[in-house]
Design a protein around this motif. Structure first.
Motif, PDB file in Angstrom:
ATOM      1  N   ARG A 274       0.827  -1.212   0.000  1.00 22.61           N
ATOM      2  CA  ARG A 274       0.000   0.000   0.000  1.00 22.61           C
ATOM      3  C   ARG A 274       0.861   1.261   0.000  1.00 22.61           C
ATOM      4  O   ARG A 274       0.479   2.281  -0.552  1.00 22.61           O
ATOM      5  N   ALA A 275       2.014   1.180   0.639  1.00 27.46           N
ATOM      6  CA  ALA A 275       2.904   2.341   0.700  1.00 27.46           C
ATOM      7  C   ALA A 275       3.513   2.659  -0.658  1.00 27.46           C
ATOM      8  O   ALA A 275       3.865   3.802  -0.921  1.00 27.46           O
ATOM      9  N   ASP A 276       3.594   1.663  -1.524  1.00 28.31           N
ATOM     10  CA  ASP A 276       4.184   1.839  -2.858  1.00 28.31           C
ATOM     11  C   ASP A 276       3.180   2.582  -3.742  1.00 28.31           C
ATOM     12  O   ASP A 276       2.483   1.998  -4.556  1.00 28.31           O
ATOM     13  N   ALA A 277       3.141   3.891  -3.602  1.00 28.61           N
ATOM     14  CA  ALA A 277       2.121   4.716  -4.257  1.00 28.61           C
ATOM     15  C   ALA A 277       2.175   4.637  -5.777  1.00 28.61           C
ATOM     16  O   ALA A 277       1.139   4.609  -6.438  1.00 28.61           O
ATOM     17  N   ASN A 278       3.356   4.589  -6.357  1.00 26.66           N
ATOM     18  CA  ASN A 278       3.452   4.570  -7.821  1.00 26.66           C
ATOM     19  C   ASN A 278       3.548   3.155  -8.389  1.00 26.66           C
ATOM     20  O   ASN A 278       3.741   2.978  -9.583  1.00 26.66           O
ATOM     21  N   LYS A 279       3.425   2.148  -7.521  1.00 28.48           N
ATOM     22  CA  LYS A 279       3.393   0.729  -7.921  1.00 28.48           C
ATOM     23  C   LYS A 279       4.605   0.319  -8.758  1.00 28.48           C
ATOM     24  O   LYS A 279       4.495  -0.467  -9.685  1.00 28.48           O
ATOM     25  N   ASP A 280       5.789   0.833  -8.388  1.00 28.47           N
ATOM     26  CA  ASP A 280       7.006   0.463  -9.120  1.00 28.47           C
ATOM     27  C   ASP A 280       7.769  -0.677  -8.447  1.00 28.47           C
ATOM     28  O   ASP A 280       8.849  -1.046  -8.876  1.00 28.47           O
ATOM     29  N   GLY A 281       7.198  -1.231  -7.380  1.00 30.26           N
ATOM     30  CA  GLY A 281       7.820  -2.367  -6.708  1.00 30.26           C
ATOM     31  C   GLY A 281       8.777  -2.001  -5.599  1.00 30.26           C
ATOM     32  O   GLY A 281       9.315  -2.883  -4.937  1.00 30.26           O
TER      33      GLY A 281
ATOM     34  N   VAL B 241       9.509   0.891  -2.226  1.00 27.18           N
ATOM     35  CA  VAL B 241       8.934   1.909  -1.347  1.00 27.18           C
ATOM     36  C   VAL B 241      10.043   2.879  -0.978  1.00 27.18           C
ATOM     37  O   VAL B 241      11.063   2.483  -0.417  1.00 27.18           O
ATOM     38  N   THR B 242       9.855   4.135  -1.329  1.00 27.35           N
ATOM     39  CA  THR B 242      10.835   5.169  -0.991  1.00 27.35           C
ATOM     40  C   THR B 242      10.522   5.734   0.391  1.00 27.35           C
ATOM     41  O   THR B 242       9.441   5.509   0.944  1.00 27.35           O
ATOM     42  N   ARG B 243      11.471   6.481   0.931  1.00 26.35           N
ATOM     43  CA  ARG B 243      11.260   7.110   2.237  1.00 26.35           C
ATOM     44  C   ARG B 243      10.043   8.034   2.193  1.00 26.35           C
ATOM     45  O   ARG B 243       9.243   8.067   3.116  1.00 26.35           O
ATOM     46  N   ASP B 244       9.885   8.799   1.098  1.00 26.22           N
ATOM     47  CA  ASP B 244       8.736   9.712   0.996  1.00 26.22           C
ATOM     48  C   ASP B 244       7.426   8.944   1.005  1.00 26.22           C
ATOM     49  O   ASP B 244       6.457   9.366   1.647  1.00 26.22           O
ATOM     50  N   GLU B 245       7.369   7.814   0.285  1.00 17.99           N
ATOM     51  CA  GLU B 245       6.146   6.999   0.285  1.00 17.99           C
ATOM     52  C   GLU B 245       5.884   6.436   1.682  1.00 17.99           C
ATOM     53  O   GLU B 245       4.739   6.420   2.148  1.00 17.99           O
ATOM     54  N   PHE B 246       6.937   5.992   2.345  1.00 22.15           N
ATOM     55  CA  PHE B 246       6.808   5.426   3.691  1.00 22.15           C
ATOM     56  C   PHE B 246       6.322   6.490   4.669  1.00 22.15           C
ATOM     57  O   PHE B 246       5.431   6.245   5.483  1.00 22.15           O
TER      58      PHE B 246
END
Length: 152
Positions: A97-104, A106-111
């Motif tokens: 769910r944290a992977d907002a852009n669904k690229d596989g 999770v970046t710090r900003d998404e987290f």
């Protein structure tokens, strides 16, 4: 005699200043030590969790890092039936769910965005602080959605 009195006076003034300057500052308060979680504390906690999950320290949590997470046994309702939403700590579902852009990854900003949304849901009065009453209200609402009894 006057020089001795002047020297003693100066020493009396300077000594406490020197001692005070060498005294270590008091330790920073622990997050939630007062029972209240602030937005800043929540984001600092999210950053620490992200750093722990980002084992190669490249600024992303990858599928390989998620797969390497230790698997915890799932909680149970009655000793045999799995309890919904329990088990994997940070969990694949939460990280997906944290992977907002669904690229596989999770970046710090998404987290941090997920941590911010969770904090905002708990902060019922929107004062930037979550106290014990707000935590209990949020927990009771979650339990009601899951079909469980509210916490006492």
């Amino acid at each position: 005699m006057r020089s001795l009195i002047a020297a003693a006076s100066l020493a009396g003034i300077a000594l406490p200043t020197i001692v005070t300057a060498q005294t270590a500052p008091p330790p920073a308060p622990r997050p939630m030590a007062d029972g209240v979680l602030t937005r800043e504390e929540a984001l600092a906690r999210a950053d620490r969790r992200f750093d722990a999950l980002d084992t190669d320290h490249d600024g992303k949590i990858t599928a390989a890092e998620r797969a390497a997470l230790p698997q915890r046994p799932r909680g149970t309702v009655d000793g045999t039936t799995p309890m919904p939403g329990r088990g994997h700590g940070m969990g694949d579902r939460m990280l997906e769910r944290a992977d907002a852009n669904k690229d596989g990854v999770v970046t710090r900003d998404e987290f941090r965005a997920v941590a911010t949304r969770m904090f905002d849901r708990q902060d019922a009065n929107h004062d930037g602080r979550v106290d014990a009453a707000e935590r209990k209200q949020w927990r009771d609402q979650r339990m009601a959605r899951r079909g469980g009894a509210p916490a006492e």
